[in-house]
Design an enzyme around this catalytic site. Structure first.
Site, PDB file in Angstrom:
ATOM      1  N   GLU A  13       1.087  -1.194   0.041  1.00 36.00           N
ATOM      2  CA  GLU A  13       0.012  -0.080   0.155  1.00 36.00           C
ATOM      3  C   GLU A  13       0.859   1.205   0.052  1.00 36.00           C
ATOM      4  O   GLU A  13       0.680   2.188  -0.467  1.00 36.00           O
ATOM      5  CB  GLU A  13      -1.026   0.024   1.161  1.00 36.00           C
ATOM      6  CG  GLU A  13      -2.267  -0.883   1.198  1.00 36.00           C
ATOM      7  CD  GLU A  13      -1.688  -2.387   1.349  1.00 36.00           C
ATOM      8  OE1 GLU A  13      -0.452  -2.704   1.868  1.00 36.00           O
ATOM      9  OE2 GLU A  13      -2.663  -3.239   1.492  1.00 36.00           O
ATOM     10  N   HIS A  71     -11.429  -3.742  10.570  1.00 35.95           N
ATOM     11  CA  HIS A  71     -12.066  -3.800   9.204  1.00 35.95           C
ATOM     12  C   HIS A  71     -13.298  -2.935   9.422  1.00 35.95           C
ATOM     13  O   HIS A  71     -14.086  -2.911   8.438  1.00 35.95           O
ATOM     14  CB  HIS A  71     -12.374  -5.199   8.655  1.00 35.95           C
ATOM     15  CG  HIS A  71     -11.279  -5.786   7.947  1.00 35.95           C
ATOM     16  ND1 HIS A  71     -10.102  -5.999   8.328  1.00 35.95           N
ATOM     17  CD2 HIS A  71     -11.388  -6.526   6.718  1.00 35.95           C
ATOM     18  CE1 HIS A  71      -9.456  -6.980   7.847  1.00 35.95           C
ATOM     19  NE2 HIS A  71     -10.206  -7.068   6.554  1.00 35.95           N
TER      20      HIS A  71
END
Lengths: 356, 327
Positions: free
Chosen positions: A65, A134
């Site tokens: 990322e 999440h």
């Protein structure tokens, strides 16, 4: 929303359409992200795009990322217009160095000579046991950084128009999509149209109190407004839409008219974006408030996975109804709150069956 | 030295570039105590051959990114000396109008995309510029300068992996000067391992050479540039060199004990500028008179740049908020 549009699109379809339009009209736009060409197409938002534009314009990426955010930054510096996606905003934390130290600053540090025109789409998870890593809603982090723009559309109409504007914007834009919005349907015009960044939206006019809301909380605020209207309370709902640069004028003007304010944000309460909104009101309109302001945010804890506990973490329409009633001195016994609002499921809608 | 033959004009050009960088850095050393350059400076004295040799292989359209120790890269790529000097002095005429200082240099006209000081952070940015070249079918090369500590950052590996995966036109130039501030290699990287071998594990052409031999640097980089431009993908080059001065600042600090005076003296004998100068003289490529006039020319240019910087105005006392966002 324009009443003469006869076509409804889901929020996810509106985003897919915006990306398609941008890619068709500008060859410098490309799309990259973990799982972008997947069969599920990032909740349907990228489905069909690789087939249409090929693997050099719509691509997957290594699990890197931070590196890829830097790569996307470098390509933007020399003229590309990337759209990157994180299937969860939680993953974007790996890229903070490139986002904050580099992308947000190259235009300013080099005194206007360099530009980083990219959009990074981030998905806020919720429900079906997403769990602590999440289901974070981290807009406050990004909205704190000069040089970034932060956008959170709450409707399909705004999702498409704001995404087109974000891609055309010459700055790094953090585009945050709350996943429970993906199946929401709305009238969405065909073709190109733009919703400007930096402008809040009056989602519902009212006179007794302003609820200033972000993202999914706009829907909760509208539900609460409907319920409260049955008891004669007139609620104004302001959809923030762009968190940075913040449209303080619209927010303050609303509060000046109604003289009461409740803020509803999808992030944690402490240090959350609700704090910036309330600080703005305190600075610019505290003198006219009839009652102390309030705010709702996620409980200040990581969200547990079991639905027995996650349901405690998310204030919603019922809490807004109760809070507003207290602020206005309305007897709660006069309110009729539907069961599905009092006890909402831990999924976006009744048909949702998981796994993620 | 002397493994490759080289056009004498090019050899002289390489000497000129190194001497110019050396002269600029030494001028900074001289004026720094005046406290008018009010920002940290990370000087590349001792390491000039890498900047000079590597950038000589590039064209104006090729991209370069660097880090905190990039005065040499900036100048060798064609960045404006006046703009760099004025930037050090924090003046309106600096390349960033004072907002950046020594560690944030830019000169887009000559392809120097930017240098920023977080170690390894410009590596993915350089790879991104090459990615754009690939997407647009251009034949540019992107050259990325960094020190050996940068390979300890995760983002280095992420960037190399991506560059190899997509066969990007990148040349990774690693200046291994053995120290990261005061920290020797022995506390940062395992002993029985060479830097270029780590990079080789990613599957790209990876080589090591003497960073104080400007002719060797030139040829290694030239091969890598040719590979990149022909679509054969990225190359990693480790050049061994040595930083003469302290990590940050104009002084020698060998007395601090983190490295030995003896080690420094050994490296000083291998001064890249002096070695090349001797080689040119010995082989009759230049004479003493030409060298003297070259030095004089450089000194004049440097003096003029510093005078320009010193006489330039500071930016207006107002934060340029209009440059937070691009229009």
């Amino acid at each position: 929303m324009t009443p003469d549009i006869d076509r409804n699109l889901k929020y996810s379809e509106a985003i897919a359409e915006a990306i398609d339009i941008c890619m068709a009209s500008d060859p410098s736009v490309y799309l990259i992200g973990l799982g972008v060409p997947d069969p599920k197409g990032i909740f349907g938002t990228t489905r069909g795009l690789q087939e249409k534009y090929g693997p050099l314009r719509v691509m997957d990426m290594p699990a890197s990322e931070n590196g890829v955010t830097g790569i996307v930054t470098g390509s933007a510096l020399v003229g590309m217009r990337p759209i990157m996606t994180h299937q969860r905003i939680d993953f974007s934390l790996l890229a903070l160095e490139q986002m904050v130290n580099q992308a947000a600053k190259w235009h300013y540090m080099f005194l206007g000579q360099s530009r980083v025109p990219f959009v990074i789409r981030m998905v806020v998870g919720r429900g079906w046991g997403q769990g602590p890593q999440h289901s974070q809603s981290l807009q406050a982090l990004y909205a704190h950084i000069p040089g970034l723009k932060v956008v959170m559309p709450a409707t399909p109409f705004d999702a498409k128009g704001l995404l087109i504007s974000s891609v055309e914007d010459n700055n790094p834009v953090v585009f945050i999509e709350q996943r429970w919005l993906y199946d929401v349907e709305d009238a969405v015009p065909e073709g190109v149209y733009r919703v400007p960044l930096g402008e809040a939206r009056l989602a519902r006019e009212g006179s007794d109190i302003s609820i200033i809301a972000t993202s999914y909380m706009v829907l909760e605020a509208l539900r609460a407004a409907e319920i409260l209207s049955e008891s004669g309370v007139s609620v104004e709902v302001v959809d923030v839409r762009t968190l940075r640069p913040l449209d303080r004028e619209t927010i303050v003007n609303s509060v000046r008219r109604t003289r009461r304010v409740m803020v509803a944000d999808t992030g944690w309460k402490t240090g959350g974006f609700s704090a910036e909104i309330l600080a703005t009101i305190a600075e610019e309109a505290s003198d006219i408030l009839k009652v102390r302001p309030r705010r709702l945010g996620m409980l200040d804890c990581p969200v547990p996975t079991t639905p027995a506990l996650s349901k405690l973490c998310y204030p919603g329409a019922a809490d807004l109804v109760m809070g507003v009633s207290e602020m206005l001195g309305v007897d709660p016994a006069t309110l009729s709150v539907p069961e599905e609002v009092l006890n909402p499921p831990d999924v976006p809608h009744v048909n949702f069956v998981g796994p993620f | 030295m002397g493994r490759w033959s080289m056009n004498p004009e090019l050899e002289k050009q390489l000497f000129y570039q190194m001497l110019r960088i050396r002269t600029v850095e030494e001028a900074i050393v001289t004026v720094y105590p005046e406290q008018e350059i009010r920002c940290p400076v990370h000087l590349c004295i001792g390491q000039e051959a890498i900047a000079a040799g590597a950038c000589a292989t590039l064209g104006k359209d090729d991209y370069v990114v660097g880090g905190h120790r990039s005065h040499g890269h900036f100048l060798a790529k064609g960045g404006s000396l006046r703009a760099m000097t004025a930037e050090l002095y924090g003046r309106e005429t600096g390349c960033c109008r004072g907002t950046g200082g020594s560690m944030y240099l830019v000169d887009l006209a000559s392809g120097f995309l930017g240098a920023t000081p977080i170690v390894a952070s410009t590596i993915p940015i350089g790879v991104g510029s090459a990615f754009a070249s690939l997407l647009r079918g251009e034949h540019r090369v992107s050259m990325i300068f960094f020190g050996e500590a940068a390979i300890e950052e995760g983002v280095f590996h992420e960037s190399v992996n991506f560059a190899v995966l997509h066969k990007l036109p990148v040349v990774f130039v690693c200046e291994n000067n053995l120290y990261s501030v005061y920290s020797p290699m022995s506390v940062r990287q395992p002993d029985a391992r060479e830097v270029f071998e780590v990079a080789a594990g990613h599957g790209l052409e990876s080589r090591q050479a003497d960073g104080n031999d400007v002719v060797a640097v030139y040829h290694e980089v030239q091969d890598a540039v040719a590979r990149a431009r022909s679509g054969d993908g990225p190359t990693f080059l480790e050049f061994k060199t040595y930083r003469w001065l302290e990590h940050c600042g104009p002084n020698f600090d060998n007395d601090l004990g983190y490295r030995s005076q003896g080690e420094f003296q050994e490296w000083k004998k291998r001064c890249p500028v002096e070695r090349h100068r001797r080689s040119l003289l010995e082989r009759g490529v230049v004479g003493e008179t030409e060298l003297a006039s070259l030095l004089k020319e450089i000194q004049q240019e440097v003096d003029e740049a510093f005078a320009f910087a010193r006489s330039s105005p500071f930016p207006e006392a107002r934060i340029p908020f209009e440059h937070i966002y691009a229009q």
